[in-house]
Motif scaffolding. Structure first.
Motif, PDB file in Angstrom:
ATOM      1  N   SER A  80       0.815  -1.210   0.000  1.00  0.00           N
ATOM      2  CA  SER A  80       0.000   0.000   0.000  1.00  0.00           C
ATOM      3  C   SER A  80       0.852   1.265   0.000  1.00  0.00           C
ATOM      4  CB  SER A  80      -0.926  -0.001   1.222  1.00  0.00           C
ATOM      5  OG  SER A  80      -0.183  -0.142   2.419  1.00  0.00           O
ATOM      6  N   VAL A 215      -6.709  -1.159  -7.172  1.00  0.00           N
ATOM      7  CA  VAL A 215      -5.710  -0.468  -6.356  1.00  0.00           C
ATOM      8  C   VAL A 215      -6.158   0.918  -5.914  1.00  0.00           C
ATOM      9  CG1 VAL A 215      -3.742  -1.737  -7.295  1.00  0.00           C
ATOM     10  CG2 VAL A 215      -4.490   0.378  -8.409  1.00  0.00           C
ATOM     11  N   LEU A 235      -3.073  -5.836  -2.327  1.00  0.00           N
ATOM     12  CA  LEU A 235      -2.807  -4.844  -1.295  1.00  0.00           C
ATOM     13  C   LEU A 235      -3.382  -5.312   0.032  1.00  0.00           C
ATOM     14  CD1 LEU A 235      -3.491  -1.440  -3.100  1.00  0.00           C
ATOM     15  CD2 LEU A 235      -1.472  -2.921  -3.203  1.00  0.00           C
TER      16      LEU A 235
END
Length: 269
Positions: A80, A215, A235
């Protein structure tokens, strides 16, 4: 910086228009230009080398990096970190501002499915069967009984031998019979990505197409396990939707959907 590409219609799509949709009206003019290798101040092989040498480059340097796929090479760094909330909000905000029409019904939880079909035979490892998606939808509907569920895929691409196609509309009838609205062979990418981002839950395929939206979305992301497509990386906070027999599966699903509700309080009030 992009070098030696067709800046008009790579893969049959208007790439400058996509850049403008994602990053603002003048993005293509700023981001697309032609340079030869010799015109760059420095060349690096990959993200690892770029990060190792970054502090040594003078301000204003032009750097050519031909391959950014292995950006998550360092497992000690949270993935992240490469997609900060500011970056996510900026990309998401620009695209949603340019794509104001939503496919979903108002006032209901929304679910987007991406099915990787098109140029792949049903035996390809990237093709998850209908049963995979139907099982996930059943799990979601236990939490959101009135969910508005839509699926996107393609059929127009011919087989590798150019004789016929792998898929037809009838191949998606099982989804339709389950009350899922199917969208096939759209000629514009940005509206689909915008709907993926709007969805309260996004069920990914093994594909960079759904990864683009995943994302930056604030919804629950359900990904198909592993490295997604050999290069895309999950993520933190995404749920592995495979191995449904594990004891924690239902609990993980509920937690993922609950987080989406918390991020969209007006939609669930």
């Amino acid at each position: 910086h992009m070098k030696n590409i067709d800046v008009s219609t790579p893969l049959g799509h208007n790439f400058p228009k996509l850049l403008d949709d994602f990053f603002g009206d003048t993005a293509a003019a700023q981001l697309l230009f032609r340079m030869e290798n010799d015109d760059f101040n420095f060349t690096v092989k990959n993200v690892r080398e770029l990060e190792e040498r970054l502090v040594s480059f003078p301000d204003g340097s032009t750097i050519y990096m031909p391959d950014a796929n292995e950006w998550s090479y360092n497992d000690s760094v949270p993935r992240s970190k490469y997609f900060s909330p500011v970056l996510q909000a900026s990309v998401r905000g620009s695209l949603l501002a340019s794509q104001t029409m939503s496919t979903f019904a108002a006032g209901r939880p929304t679910v987007a499915l991406h099915l990787r079909r098109g140029d792949l035979a049903s035996t390809d490892w990237m093709v998850r069967p209908d049963s995979y998606y139907l099982r996930i939808v059943d799990s979601i509907r236990r939490h959101w009984p009135d969910a508005d569920v839509h699926a996107w895929s393609s059929t127009l691409i011919k087989k590798s031998d150019k004789k016929g196609k792998y898929w037809g509309s009838a191949d998606f009838d099982a989804l339709r019979q389950a009350g899922i609205i199917v969208h096939l062979d759209g000629d514009k990418l940005a509206p689909v990505w915008a709907d993926f981002m709007r969805a309260h839950a996004l069920v990914m395929a093994s594909s960079y197409f759904s990864y683009v939206a995943a994302v930056v979305t604030t919804g629950c992301v359900l990904y198909p396990g592993g490295d997604i497509n050999n290069q895309g990386r999950a993520l933190e906070g995404w749920m592995d939707a495979t191995h449904e027999t594990r004891a924690s599966y239902d609990e993980e699903m509920a937690a993922c959907l609950d987080r989406s509700e918390e991020r969209h309080p007006k939609d669930f009030s």
